[in-house]
Design a protein around this motif. Structure first.
Motif, PDB file in Angstrom:
ATOM      1  N   GLN A   1       0.811  -1.210   0.000  1.00  0.00           N
ATOM      2  CA  GLN A   1       0.000   0.000   0.000  1.00  0.00           C
ATOM      3  C   GLN A   1       0.846   1.262   0.000  1.00  0.00           C
ATOM      4  OE1 GLN A   1       0.299  -1.839   2.816  1.00  0.00           O
ATOM      5  NE2 GLN A   1      -1.316  -3.372   2.708  1.00  0.00           N
ATOM      6  N   VAL A   2       2.117   1.131   0.300  1.00  0.00           N
ATOM      7  CA  VAL A   2       3.021   2.262   0.388  1.00  0.00           C
ATOM      8  C   VAL A   2       4.104   2.134  -0.676  1.00  0.00           C
ATOM      9  CG1 VAL A   2       4.675   3.479   1.834  1.00  0.00           C
ATOM     10  CG2 VAL A   2       2.592   2.546   2.838  1.00  0.00           C
ATOM     11  N   GLN A   3       4.445   3.253  -1.263  1.00  0.00           N
ATOM     12  CA  GLN A   3       5.495   3.286  -2.272  1.00  0.00           C
ATOM     13  C   GLN A   3       6.480   4.407  -1.989  1.00  0.00           C
ATOM     14  OE1 GLN A   3       3.232   3.421  -6.085  1.00  0.00           O
ATOM     15  NE2 GLN A   3       4.559   1.703  -6.649  1.00  0.00           N
ATOM     16  N   LEU A   4       7.736   4.168  -2.325  1.00  0.00           N
ATOM     17  CA  LEU A   4       8.774   5.177  -2.303  1.00  0.00           C
ATOM     18  C   LEU A   4       9.361   5.249  -3.700  1.00  0.00           C
ATOM     19  CD1 LEU A   4      10.658   4.274   1.008  1.00  0.00           C
ATOM     20  CD2 LEU A   4       9.110   6.204   0.643  1.00  0.00           C
ATOM     21  N   VAL A   5       9.317   6.418  -4.298  1.00  0.00           N
ATOM     22  CA  VAL A   5       9.785   6.594  -5.663  1.00  0.00           C
ATOM     23  C   VAL A   5      10.894   7.625  -5.686  1.00  0.00           C
ATOM     24  CG1 VAL A   5       9.173   7.175  -8.023  1.00  0.00           C
ATOM     25  CG2 VAL A   5       7.522   5.994  -6.568  1.00  0.00           C
ATOM     26  N   GLU A   6      12.080   7.203  -6.137  1.00  0.00           N
ATOM     27  CA  GLU A   6      13.231   8.092  -6.217  1.00  0.00           C
ATOM     28  C   GLU A   6      13.334   8.725  -7.596  1.00  0.00           C
ATOM     29  OE1 GLU A   6      14.946   4.376  -3.939  1.00  0.00           O
ATOM     30  OE2 GLU A   6      13.689   4.713  -5.712  1.00  0.00           O
ATOM     31  N   SER A   7      13.987   9.867  -7.637  1.00  0.00           N
ATOM     32  CA  SER A   7      14.270  10.529  -8.896  1.00  0.00           C
ATOM     33  C   SER A   7      15.513  11.387  -8.727  1.00  0.00           C
ATOM     34  CB  SER A   7      13.090  11.390  -9.354  1.00  0.00           C
ATOM     35  OG  SER A   7      12.820  12.430  -8.428  1.00  0.00           O
ATOM     36  N   GLY A   8      16.117  11.767  -9.840  1.00  0.00           N
ATOM     37  CA  GLY A   8      17.234  12.689  -9.811  1.00  0.00           C
ATOM     38  C   GLY A   8      18.596  12.086 -10.068  1.00  0.00           C
ATOM     39  N   GLY A   9      18.680  10.780 -10.180  1.00  0.00           N
ATOM     40  CA  GLY A   9      19.957  10.155 -10.454  1.00  0.00           C
ATOM     41  C   GLY A   9      20.416  10.425 -11.872  1.00  0.00           C
ATOM     42  N   GLY A  10      21.679  10.118 -12.131  1.00  0.00           N
ATOM     43  CA  GLY A  10      22.206  10.322 -13.462  1.00  0.00           C
ATOM     44  C   GLY A  10      23.712  10.298 -13.486  1.00  0.00           C
ATOM     45  N   LEU A  11      24.259  10.751 -14.593  1.00  0.00           N
ATOM     46  CA  LEU A  11      25.697  10.815 -14.805  1.00  0.00           C
ATOM     47  C   LEU A  11      26.187  12.232 -14.592  1.00  0.00           C
ATOM     48  CD1 LEU A  11      28.377   9.553 -15.837  1.00  0.00           C
ATOM     49  CD2 LEU A  11      27.604  10.134 -18.148  1.00  0.00           C
ATOM     50  N   VAL A  12      27.243  12.371 -13.817  1.00  0.00           N
ATOM     51  CA  VAL A  12      27.801  13.681 -13.534  1.00  0.00           C
ATOM     52  C   VAL A  12      29.317  13.576 -13.451  1.00  0.00           C
ATOM     53  CG1 VAL A  12      27.656  13.425 -11.027  1.00  0.00           C
ATOM     54  CG2 VAL A  12      27.609  15.714 -12.043  1.00  0.00           C
ATOM     55  N   GLN A  13      30.000  14.652 -13.796  1.00  0.00           N
ATOM     56  CA  GLN A  13      31.456  14.671 -13.717  1.00  0.00           C
ATOM     57  C   GLN A  13      31.928  14.894 -12.291  1.00  0.00           C
ATOM     58  OE1 GLN A  13      32.545  17.752 -16.594  1.00  0.00           O
ATOM     59  NE2 GLN A  13      33.071  16.153 -18.074  1.00  0.00           N
ATOM     60  N   PRO A  14      33.135  14.440 -11.971  1.00  0.00           N
ATOM     61  CA  PRO A  14      33.674  14.715 -10.641  1.00  0.00           C
ATOM     62  C   PRO A  14      33.629  16.202 -10.323  1.00  0.00           C
ATOM     63  CG  PRO A  14      35.050  13.131 -11.763  1.00  0.00           C
ATOM     64  CD  PRO A  14      34.054  13.621 -12.781  1.00  0.00           C
ATOM     65  N   GLY A  15      33.235  16.515  -9.104  1.00  0.00           N
ATOM     66  CA  GLY A  15      33.086  17.896  -8.692  1.00  0.00           C
ATOM     67  C   GLY A  15      31.709  18.469  -8.947  1.00  0.00           C
ATOM     68  N   GLY A  16      30.897  17.736  -9.672  1.00  0.00           N
ATOM     69  CA  GLY A  16      29.563  18.198  -9.990  1.00  0.00           C
ATOM     70  C   GLY A  16      28.565  17.934  -8.881  1.00  0.00           C
ATOM     71  N   SER A  17      27.306  18.229  -9.173  1.00  0.00           N
ATOM     72  CA  SER A  17      26.242  18.106  -8.188  1.00  0.00           C
ATOM     73  C   SER A  17      25.032  17.381  -8.765  1.00  0.00           C
ATOM     74  CB  SER A  17      25.796  19.490  -7.701  1.00  0.00           C
ATOM     75  OG  SER A  17      26.849  20.185  -7.062  1.00  0.00           O
ATOM     76  N   LEU A  18      24.314  16.724  -7.888  1.00  0.00           N
ATOM     77  CA  LEU A  18      23.041  16.108  -8.204  1.00  0.00           C
ATOM     78  C   LEU A  18      22.126  16.272  -7.005  1.00  0.00           C
ATOM     79  CD1 LEU A  18      23.916  12.698  -9.918  1.00  0.00           C
ATOM     80  CD2 LEU A  18      22.797  14.644 -11.000  1.00  0.00           C
TER      81      LEU A  18
END
Length: 122
Positions: A1-18
């Motif tokens: 009945q409960v769900q957790l949905v993630e978002s925002g992942g991806g590929l980034v260069q060192p020093g970058g942000s997500l």
């Protein structure tokens, strides 16, 4: 009945942000601690950061000063701002939450999201 949905992942260069986000949906009484864990190939799943319903935070030493966890209790979401990313941050990141169910006398139930891939590479 409960769900957790993630978002925002991806590929980034060192020093970058997500910025990772996780939204809880379904029927439950409340959410206690929420947080983020990660698992790299060949490694055990490890704690990244947690935040209680009252806003108390806890971070792994490896991410202190770089990552910030936050939550919006009204929206039932938890976020992870990741700055100054390093290749060793590469992993699948999992959302974690402790739910108090609607059932009277119910116990805390832990739910995990499906995971979102974060890759830090040049």
């Amino acid at each position: 009945q409960v769900q957790l949905v993630e978002s925002g992942g991806g590929l980034v260069q060192p020093g970058g942000s997500l910025r990772l986000s996780c939204a809880a949906s379904g029927r439950f009484f409340s959410i206690n601690t929420m947080g983020w864990y990660r698992q790299a190939p060949g490694n055990q799943r490890e704690l990244v950061a947690t935040i209680t319903s009252g806003g108390r935070t806890n971070y792994a030493d490896s991410v202190k000063g770089r990552f910030t966890i936050s939550r919006d209790n009204a929206k039932n979401t938890v976020n992870l701002q990741m700055n100054s990313l390093k290749p060793e941050d590469t992993a699948v990141y999992y959302c974690y939450a402790e739910f108090l169910p609607l059932r009277v006398g119910g116990s805390i139930v832990v739910y995990w999201g499906q995971g979102t891939q974060v890759t830090v590479s040049s």
